[in-house]
Scaffold this active site. Structure first.
Site, PDB file in Angstrom:
ATOM      1  N   GLU A 185      -4.123  46.398  34.759  1.00 27.43           N
ATOM      2  CA  GLU A 185      -3.788  47.286  35.870  1.00 27.43           C
ATOM      3  C   GLU A 185      -3.739  46.523  37.185  1.00 27.43           C
ATOM      4  OE1 GLU A 185      -6.668  50.408  36.035  1.00 27.43           O
ATOM      5  OE2 GLU A 185      -6.638  50.628  33.864  1.00 27.43           O
ATOM      6  N   CYS A 200      -4.605  45.176  44.787  1.00 28.82           N
ATOM      7  CA  CYS A 200      -5.795  44.886  44.005  1.00 28.82           C
ATOM      8  C   CYS A 200      -5.315  44.390  42.644  1.00 28.82           C
ATOM      9  CB  CYS A 200      -6.608  46.180  43.872  1.00 28.82           C
ATOM     10  SG  CYS A 200      -8.035  45.993  42.802  1.00 28.82           S
ATOM     11  N   CYS A 247     -13.397  42.880  30.283  1.00 32.98           N
ATOM     12  CA  CYS A 247     -14.406  42.161  31.059  1.00 32.98           C
ATOM     13  C   CYS A 247     -15.658  41.995  30.191  1.00 32.98           C
ATOM     14  CB  CYS A 247     -14.750  42.949  32.321  1.00 32.98           C
ATOM     15  SG  CYS A 247     -15.920  42.096  33.407  1.00 32.98           S
ATOM     16  N   CYS A 258     -21.095  45.760  33.085  1.00 26.96           N
ATOM     17  CA  CYS A 258     -21.571  46.763  34.054  1.00 26.96           C
ATOM     18  C   CYS A 258     -21.439  48.118  33.352  1.00 26.96           C
ATOM     19  CB  CYS A 258     -20.728  46.722  35.325  1.00 26.96           C
ATOM     20  SG  CYS A 258     -20.782  45.104  36.133  1.00 26.96           S
ATOM     21  N   CYS A 284     -18.737  50.839  34.378  1.00 22.64           N
ATOM     22  CA  CYS A 284     -17.359  50.417  34.684  1.00 22.64           C
ATOM     23  C   CYS A 284     -16.469  50.558  33.452  1.00 22.64           C
ATOM     24  CB  CYS A 284     -17.376  48.972  35.178  1.00 22.64           C
ATOM     25  SG  CYS A 284     -15.727  48.278  35.436  1.00 22.64           S
ATOM     26  N   GLY A 302     -11.706  42.681  35.085  1.00 20.61           N
ATOM     27  CA  GLY A 302     -12.185  41.338  34.780  1.00 20.61           C
ATOM     28  C   GLY A 302     -13.108  40.765  35.832  1.00 20.61           C
ATOM     29  N   SER A 338     -13.917  39.430  44.542  1.00 18.63           N
ATOM     30  CA  SER A 338     -15.142  40.195  44.276  1.00 18.63           C
ATOM     31  C   SER A 338     -15.755  39.713  42.970  1.00 18.63           C
ATOM     32  CB  SER A 338     -14.789  41.681  44.170  1.00 18.63           C
ATOM     33  OG  SER A 338     -15.919  42.425  43.771  1.00 18.63           O
ATOM     34  N   LEU A 362     -23.825  43.900  44.045  1.00 18.75           N
ATOM     35  CA  LEU A 362     -25.279  43.908  43.836  1.00 18.75           C
ATOM     36  C   LEU A 362     -25.709  45.083  42.964  1.00 18.75           C
ATOM     37  CD1 LEU A 362     -26.785  43.042  47.344  1.00 18.75           C
ATOM     38  CD2 LEU A 362     -26.524  41.541  45.371  1.00 18.75           C
ATOM     39  N   HIS A 363     -25.442  46.278  43.427  1.00 23.36           N
ATOM     40  CA  HIS A 363     -25.725  47.529  42.704  1.00 23.36           C
ATOM     41  C   HIS A 363     -27.207  47.864  42.519  1.00 23.36           C
ATOM     42  CE1 HIS A 363     -21.524  47.166  42.178  1.00 23.36           C
ATOM     43  NE2 HIS A 363     -21.515  46.558  41.014  1.00 23.36           N
ATOM     44  N   ASN A 384     -17.073  56.375  41.008  1.00 23.04           N
ATOM     45  CA  ASN A 384     -15.838  57.045  40.626  1.00 23.04           C
ATOM     46  C   ASN A 384     -15.962  57.362  39.134  1.00 23.04           C
ATOM     47  OD1 ASN A 384     -13.205  57.826  40.286  1.00 23.04           O
ATOM     48  ND2 ASN A 384     -12.358  56.106  41.431  1.00 23.04           N
ATOM     49  N   CYS A 418     -11.171  50.305  38.559  1.00 23.64           N
ATOM     50  CA  CYS A 418     -10.655  49.341  37.593  1.00 23.64           C
ATOM     51  C   CYS A 418     -10.835  49.782  36.146  1.00 23.64           C
ATOM     52  CB  CYS A 418     -11.320  47.993  37.804  1.00 23.64           C
ATOM     53  SG  CYS A 418     -12.975  48.113  38.478  1.00 23.64           S
TER      54      CYS A 418
HETATM   55  N1  SAH Z   1     -15.977  41.835  38.368  1.00 27.70           N
HETATM   56  C1  SAH Z   1     -15.885  41.991  39.788  1.00 27.70           C
HETATM   57  C2  SAH Z   1     -14.791  42.968  40.210  1.00 27.70           C
HETATM   58  C3  SAH Z   1     -15.071  44.373  39.781  1.00 27.70           C
HETATM   59  S1  SAH Z   1     -14.210  45.695  40.551  1.00 27.70           S
HETATM   60  C4  SAH Z   1     -17.237  42.450  40.351  1.00 27.70           C
HETATM   61  O1  SAH Z   1     -18.116  42.766  39.571  1.00 27.70           O
HETATM   62  O2  SAH Z   1     -17.380  42.482  41.574  1.00 27.70           O
HETATM   63  C5  SAH Z   1     -14.856  45.846  42.174  1.00 27.70           C
HETATM   64  C6  SAH Z   1     -16.076  46.738  42.363  1.00 27.70           C
HETATM   65  O3  SAH Z   1     -15.884  48.041  41.828  1.00 27.70           O
HETATM   66  C7  SAH Z   1     -17.313  46.164  41.698  1.00 27.70           C
HETATM   67  O4  SAH Z   1     -18.383  46.214  42.623  1.00 27.70           O
HETATM   68  C8  SAH Z   1     -17.538  47.111  40.553  1.00 27.70           C
HETATM   69  O5  SAH Z   1     -18.871  47.139  40.125  1.00 27.70           O
HETATM   70  C9  SAH Z   1     -17.067  48.426  41.138  1.00 27.70           C
HETATM   71  N2  SAH Z   1     -16.777  49.472  40.153  1.00 27.70           N
HETATM   72  C10 SAH Z   1     -16.448  49.346  38.853  1.00 27.70           C
HETATM   73  N3  SAH Z   1     -16.291  50.551  38.274  1.00 27.70           N
HETATM   74  C11 SAH Z   1     -16.519  51.473  39.230  1.00 27.70           C
HETATM   75  C12 SAH Z   1     -16.515  52.903  39.246  1.00 27.70           C
HETATM   76  N4  SAH Z   1     -16.217  53.606  38.163  1.00 27.70           N
HETATM   77  N5  SAH Z   1     -16.812  53.528  40.414  1.00 27.70           N
HETATM   78  C13 SAH Z   1     -17.085  52.805  41.528  1.00 27.70           C
HETATM   79  N6  SAH Z   1     -17.088  51.465  41.570  1.00 27.70           N
HETATM   80  C14 SAH Z   1     -16.826  50.796  40.429  1.00 27.70           C
END
Ligand code: SAH
Length: 364
Positions: free
Chosen positions: A90, A103, A110, A114, A117, A159, A191, A215-216, A290, A333
Site C-alpha cells: 500500500e 506515505c 512486517c 506490533c 498493527c 514494513g 519512521s 515508542l508506544h 485506528n 498501514c
Molecule cells: N515500522 C515503522 C513504521 C510503521 S507505521 C514503525 O514502527 O515506526 C507508522 C506508525 O503507525 C507507527 O508508529 C505504528 O506503530 C503506527 N501504527 C500502526 N498501526 C496503527 C494503527 N492501527 N493505528 C494507529 N497507529 C498505527
C-alpha cells in the site's frame, strides 16, 4: 527485462552505449520519467521512435499494477499495488494545505510484531526492491495534476524501513536527487520501531532525513507486550541511538505513541513518558489508535485522550496529535491489503459472501 526505475547510474548509459546510441539520451529519459510523468516509453515524444521501441523491448517502466485506487473527500488517495510476484503493498497520497505528502512501504508485511498493527499480522514476506520503492513514489506522483509536485515523504507504510535500509537509502537518493523528484531530505521522514544498530548506521552515514521513533510505552515491560521485537531491545538503547542521530544530524527527533484504550493511556503512562522525553529536542506524535478489524484494541475516548495530552503538555513536552486522515479508506498501514485479503478468503470459502472492500469505491 530490466526495471527502468531500479536506481542504477550505469544501467541506461551502458545500455545506450551497447546499442551505439549517445549517452545524453539517459538524462533525457530520466527527465521524462521524473519530471515528464510519462506512463510509457511511447510518450517520450522527443526520442526517436526506434529508440522508444528498443527501450520497451529491454526495459520495464512499471513492475506494479494498481489493484485498487481509493479516495476520500479530504483529498487522501490510497493505492493498493500488486507486485510482479502477486504480493500486494500500500501507499498513500495526503493533501494538507499546500503539502503533497506521500506515505510509502518498504516491505511486504512486517516482522516487528506490533500487536495492534495490521501490516505485521502475517509476518514479513520479503523486502521491496529499491525500484519498487521508487515506483510507489512515481505512481502517487502521477495522481497529481499538472503544476503540483510532491513535497514530503514519510516512510510509514507497510514494513520496518530500517530492516530494509540499504534499498531504502538508494530509493530515497532518487527522491532527493534534483534530477529525480528533488525533495529535500528535510522533508523526508523515516519512521522506525527502533533498531539501535540501524539508527547508528544512519548516523555514521551522515544521513539528513528526519527520524521518527515508535515508542508506544514509557517502559520496557509494557513495550515488550505491545512491540514483540523489543524483547531484546531496551528503550534506553533506542533513545541513546536516537540522541546520537540528533546530535550528528541536527534534525529534530519525533517520537510516536499509539494511544490504545486501557493499555498505554493511563495518566501515569503520560507522566512517565514525559519523564523519559524531558530535555530532548523532540516532538511527540500521539496517534489515537485506528481500529483494525478483528483486533481487540480500542481508541480511547476524546476526553481520555485530552487528559493524557494535558499531562504531557503541562510537563513541557512538545506534543501533537496525528489527524486521522483517510480513515474511510483504511489508511493505517496494512489495513487495505488486509481487508482485500479477507474479502478474497471470504469469497472463496462462501460463494455468497460480500467482500468487505465493496464499501470502498474504487476509482478508474
Ligand atoms: N515500522 C515503522 C513504521 C510503521 S507505521 C514503525 O514502527 O515506526 C507508522 C506508525 O503507525 C507507527 O508508529 C505504528 O506503530 C503506527 N501504527 C500502526 N498501526 C496503527 C494503527 N492501527 N493505528 C494507529 N497507529 C498505527
Amino acid at each position: 527485462m530490466k526495471h527502468l526505475l531500479e536506481p542504477d547510474a550505469r544501467a541506461l548509459p551502458d545500455w545506450l552505449a551497447s546499442h551505439g546510441l549517445p549517452r545524453y539520451r539517459a538524462a533525457q529519459i530520466r527527465r521524462w520519467v521524473f519530471a515528464g510523468r510519462v506512463r510509457s516509453f511511447e510518450e517520450m515524444s522527443d526520442l526517436p521512435k526506434d529508440l522508444r521501441e528498443k527501450l520497451a523491448a529491454d526495459f520495464q517502466l512499471w513492475t506494479t499494477r494498481v489493484a485498487l485506487h481509493t479516495a476520500t473527500d479530504d483529498g487522501t488517495e490510497k493505492l493498493l499495488l500488486e507486485l510482479a510476484d502477486g504480493q500486494q503493498i500500500e501507499c498513500v497520497l495526503l493533501r494538507d494545505g499546500p503539502r503533497r505528502s506521500i506515505c510509502i512501504s518498504t516491505q511486504v508485511g512486517c516482522a516487528m510484531g506490533c500487536v495492534f498493527c495490521a501490516s505485521g499480522l502475517n509476518g514479513v514476506a520479503r523486502n521491496l526492491t529499491a525500484g519498487e520503492i521508487v515506483e510507489q513514489m512515481l505512481q502517487l506522483d502521477r495522481l497529481l495534476p499538472v503544476g503540483e509536485r510532491l513535497s514530503h515523504i514519510v516512510v510509514m507504510g507497510m514494513g520496518e524501513p530500517l530492516a530494509n535500509l540499504d534499498r531504502l537509502l538508494i530509493a530515497l537518493g532518487e527522491a532527493s536527487d534534483p534530477s529525480g523528484l528533488g525533495i529535500s531530505p528535510r522533508r523526508i521522514t523515516i519512521s522506525t520501531v527502533g533498531l539501535p544498530e540501524a539508527i547508528n548506521r544512519l548516523t555514521e552515514l551522515e544521513s539528513r532525513y528526519n527520524l521518527a521513533v515508535s515508542l508506544h510505552a514509557p517502559d520496557d515491560a509494557l513495550r515488550n507486550e505491545l512491540v514483540k521485537v523489543s524483547k531484546n531491545i531496551p528503550l534506553a538503547d533506542i533513545l541513546r541511538a536516537a540522541d546520537r542521530y540528533f546530535e550528528a544530524s541536527g534534525r529534530r527527533l519525533t517520537f510516536e505513541y499509539v494511544l490504545l484504550g486501557g493499555l498505554n493511556d493511563h495518566l501515569d503512562h503520560a507522566r512517565r513518558l514525559a519523564e523519559l522525553l524531558r530535555g530532548r529536542t523532540a516532538l511527540l506524535n500521539v496517534i489515537p489508535y485506528n481500529p483494525v478489524a478483528g483486533l481487540p484494541y480500542r481508541t480511547p475516548s476524546s476526553s481520555a485522550q485530552n487528559r493524557f495530552l494535558d499531562v504531557l503538555r503541562t510537563a513541557g513536552i512538545n506534543v501533537f496529535v496525528r489527524e486521522r486522515k483517510g480513515d474511510k479508506i483504511n489508511a493505517a498501514c496494512g489495513q487495505l491489503r488486509r481487508s482485500v485479503e479477507q474479502a478474497k478468503q471470504a469469497a472463496s470459502s462462501e460463494s455468497t459472501a460480500t467482500p468487505g472492500v465493496v464499501s470502498i469505491a474504487p476509482l478508474a
